[in-house]
Design a protein around this motif. Structure first.
Motif, short mmCIF file in Angstrom:
data_model
loop_
_atom_site.label_atom_id
_atom_site.label_comp_id
_atom_site.label_asym_id
_atom_site.label_seq_id
_atom_site.Cartn_x
_atom_site.Cartn_y
_atom_site.Cartn_z
N LEU A 250 -13.76 -12.27 -19.97
CA LEU A 250 -12.48 -11.87 -19.39
C LEU A 250 -12.68 -10.60 -18.57
N GLY A 251 -12.16 -10.63 -17.36
CA GLY A 251 -12.26 -9.42 -16.54
C GLY A 251 -11.91 -9.73 -15.10
N ALA A 277 -14.59 -18.48 -17.62
CA ALA A 277 -14.28 -17.15 -17.09
C ALA A 277 -12.77 -17.06 -16.93
N ALA A 278 -12.16 -16.03 -17.51
CA ALA A 278 -10.71 -15.84 -17.39
C ALA A 278 -10.46 -14.67 -16.45
N VAL A 279 -9.76 -14.95 -15.35
CA VAL A 279 -9.59 -13.95 -14.28
C VAL A 279 -8.15 -13.97 -13.77
N PRO A 280 -7.74 -12.94 -13.02
CA PRO A 280 -6.45 -12.99 -12.34
C PRO A 280 -6.47 -14.12 -11.31
N ASP A 307 -1.39 -11.02 -18.82
CA ASP A 307 -0.88 -11.72 -20.00
C ASP A 307 -1.95 -11.98 -21.05
N PHE A 308 -3.16 -12.12 -20.64
CA PHE A 308 -4.27 -12.39 -21.59
C PHE A 308 -3.91 -13.56 -22.51
N ASN A 309 -3.16 -14.51 -21.99
CA ASN A 309 -2.68 -15.58 -22.84
C ASN A 309 -3.69 -16.72 -22.85
N PHE A 310 -4.87 -16.42 -23.39
CA PHE A 310 -5.95 -17.39 -23.38
C PHE A 310 -6.29 -17.77 -24.82
#
Ligand SMILES: NC(=O)C1=CN([C@@H]2O[C@H](COP(=O)(O)OP(=O)(O)OC[C@H]3O[C@@H](n4cnc5c(N)ncnc54)[C@H](OP(=O)(O)O)[C@@H]3O)[C@@H](O)[C@H]2O)[C@@H](O)CC1
Ligand SMILES: [K+]
Length: 504
Positions: A250-251, A277-280, A307-310
């Motif tokens: 995340l980043g 990969a979790a990104v905007p 939100d970091f809703n992962f």
């Protein structure tokens, strides 16, 4: 590899002599021969140039006297100075007698050496027997050595630098171009505060009794190739991508999406089975185009994680690279951290660390065994400032113990501080790594190793070693100036191969 203090070294010396049935004289002969062989290998031109050897009154001086004899046997004419003293160590005295009568020159603290303008100076004044800083009356001697225009090499330690412990500023210490240290590095050779005095060092094996070293109660270690090779888990024939875990990174934020690209590539190159990969939102197409092997999740916010809703059920989670410290991201990170299952395997870097430093109440929510990988500036935000390296280490140990986490402090000889107080210094890496994105690559490597099931300590040790080794291999091809973070990723595979083949 253990790092021993002088007392432990002396105990190992005694046990080595007992178990190998040799005298201290033989051990000195072995040590001096091995050191001289390496010095000649490193400076083949020295045999045609002036060689000066400065010898103290203890066994470090004894090593110098043996080297002088060996050089004479090779037809060289070293200029050998011996400290004037009322008493010398036994082996020092014996080796004085093995040199031609009248060959040695004696020096006092006010001697003006008038060194030649070139050549090699071998510093054998003090080794591990130095108990505390030299007093200022040694300053004239040390100043002359430091003003020497040729190359200065020190045997075992730069004279004036104790193996361990903080030394007051201004203490007289030899500034060695290279230190040839016996069997293992000493603590002050791997601490940044003293890097100026030991610009490089080489370990000279003298076959000290391995069992005696292993039995010593040292809690400081140097991560060398042999110990790291044993950590690597072989990949079995019937394994599949599920075997090697699914990592989540995340980043990223607008303008810093490259950090996530670098970390993602490094994670995949390190061998995790799957990567998300979790990104905007702004990062989705960037990641999809540059790292097609990765799956991508989008936050609801366009420019920064909010939100970091992962889902959190990943084998390991790496968080923080390029994340930024916007208010939204800080709030989202805080909620995310509080909601993480306690068994999550977490790696935190960059802005995740800055966020922790700003909201220290979050530290209590870190899953046990998390790895935090700060550079010194990030570390000072977490721990507060420190007076010197020993102060820093004390604070870092207390932090790791309190939160049951690992601190991987990046720098030359990166240092892993463990919750049980163990210190592990890394052997690989080079100044070319002082380049943007190198830390993001490390985060990818660490997260990938955690996802593959490596326990936190092993992941951190192997991760920092592979990271540095990949950079060392890349620099062989590209040079230090030209090294960029992507190159480190590209050499991860070769680093693993080199580790398996052994030695670097
Ligand atoms: N296994 C190995 O690694 C092997 C190591 N070997 C070699 O032995 C070396 C260690 O030898 P070592 O124990 O004789 O001590 P060393 O460094 O020569 O100095 C001792 C002298 O320093 C003096 N002194 C101390 N502090 C001081 C101060 N602040 N200011 C002023 N003086 C000070 C002290 O005097 P004292 O205080 O006792 O009067 C004593 O006379 C080691 O580094 C390696 O080179 C090999 O030969 C064999 C295998
Ligand atoms: K020395």
């Amino acid at each position: 590899m253990h790092i021993l203090n002088p007392q432990q070294l002396q105990e190992v010396d005694v046990l080595t002599m007992q178990r190998q049935q040799i005298r201290s004289w033989d051990l000195m002969e072995r040590a001096a021969k091995a050191a001289l062989k390496q010095i000649i290998a490193d400076h083949p031109a020295m045999l045609g140039e002036p060689i000066t050897i400065l010898c103290g009154k203890g066994n470090n001086g004894g090593d110098g006297l043996v080297m002088a004899r060996l050089l004479l046997e090779m037809g060289q004419k070293p200029s050998v100075w011996l400290q004037h003293a009322s008493q010398y160590s036994v082996d020092n005295q014996e080796n004085q007698g093995l040199l031609p009568i009248g060959y040695l020159k004696t020096f006092h603290l006010h001697t003006n050496f008038e060194f030649p303008k070139q050549g090699l100076l071998i510093d054998c004044l003090f080794g591990y027997g130095l108990s505390k800083a030299l007093t200022s009356d040694w300053q004239p001697i040390i100043e002359q050595i430091n003003a020497f225009e040729g190359r200065v090499v020190s045997i075992d330690m730069p004279s004036g630098l104790a193996c361990e412990g903080h030394l007051p500023a201004g203490s007289p210490i030899v500034e060695a171009d290279c230190v040839y240290t016996f069997q293992m590095p000493k603590l002050n050779l791997v601490l940044p505060d003293y890097g100026y005095y030991a610009k490089s060092f080489k370990i000279i094996s003298i076959d000290l009794d391995e069992a005696a070293i292993a039995e010593s109660s040292s809690s400081s270690f140097y991560s060398d190739a042999d110990s790291m090779a044993t950590l690597r888990k072989p990949r079995l024939k019937y394994s599949h991508k599920g075997t090697f875990g699914h990592a989540l990174l995340l980043g990223g934020s607008y303008g810093k999406m490259g950090a996530m690209v670098l970390a993602s590539k490094a994670a995949i190159r390190t061998g995790c089975g799957l990567l998300t990969a979790a990104v905007p939102i702004a990062g989705v197409s960037i990641l999809q185009c540059t790292v097609p092997e990765a799956m991508v999740l989008a936050d609801t916010n366009e420019q920064a994680l909010q939100d970091f809703n992962f889902p959190t059920a990943y084998s390991a989670i790496g968080i923080g690279v390029g994340m930024g410290t916007s208010v939204e991201s800080q709030q989202g990170f805080s909620i995310f951290l509080r909601s993480l299952p306690a068994e999550s395997k977490l790696v935190l870097d960059a802005d995740a660390l800055n966020c922790l430093a700003k909201h220290s109440q979050l530290l209590a929510h870190l899953p046990k065994e998390s790895i935090l990988s700060p550079h010194p500036k990030e570390l000072s935000r977490l721990l507060g400032t420190w007076q010197h390296d020993y102060d820093k280490i004390t604070k870092a140990k207390a932090f790791c113990q309190q939160y049951e986490v690992y601190l991987l402090i990046k720098g030359a000889n990166s240092l892993l501080v463990c919750p049980d107080g163990e210190l592990h210094f890394n052997a690989t890496g080079n100044p070319g790594m002082a380049t943007g994105g190198a830390g993001d690559v490390l985060t990818g490597i660490l997260t990938s190793l955690r996802a593959q099931g490596y326990p936190a300590k092993e992941a951190a040790l192997l991760g920092m070693y592979i990271h540095g080794l990949a950079a060392d291999l890349a620099v062989e091809e590209l040079g230090e100036e030209s090294l960029i973070a992507s190159d480190i990723s590209n050499y991860i595979g070769k680093a693993f191969m080199r580790l398996t083949q052994g030695g670097f």
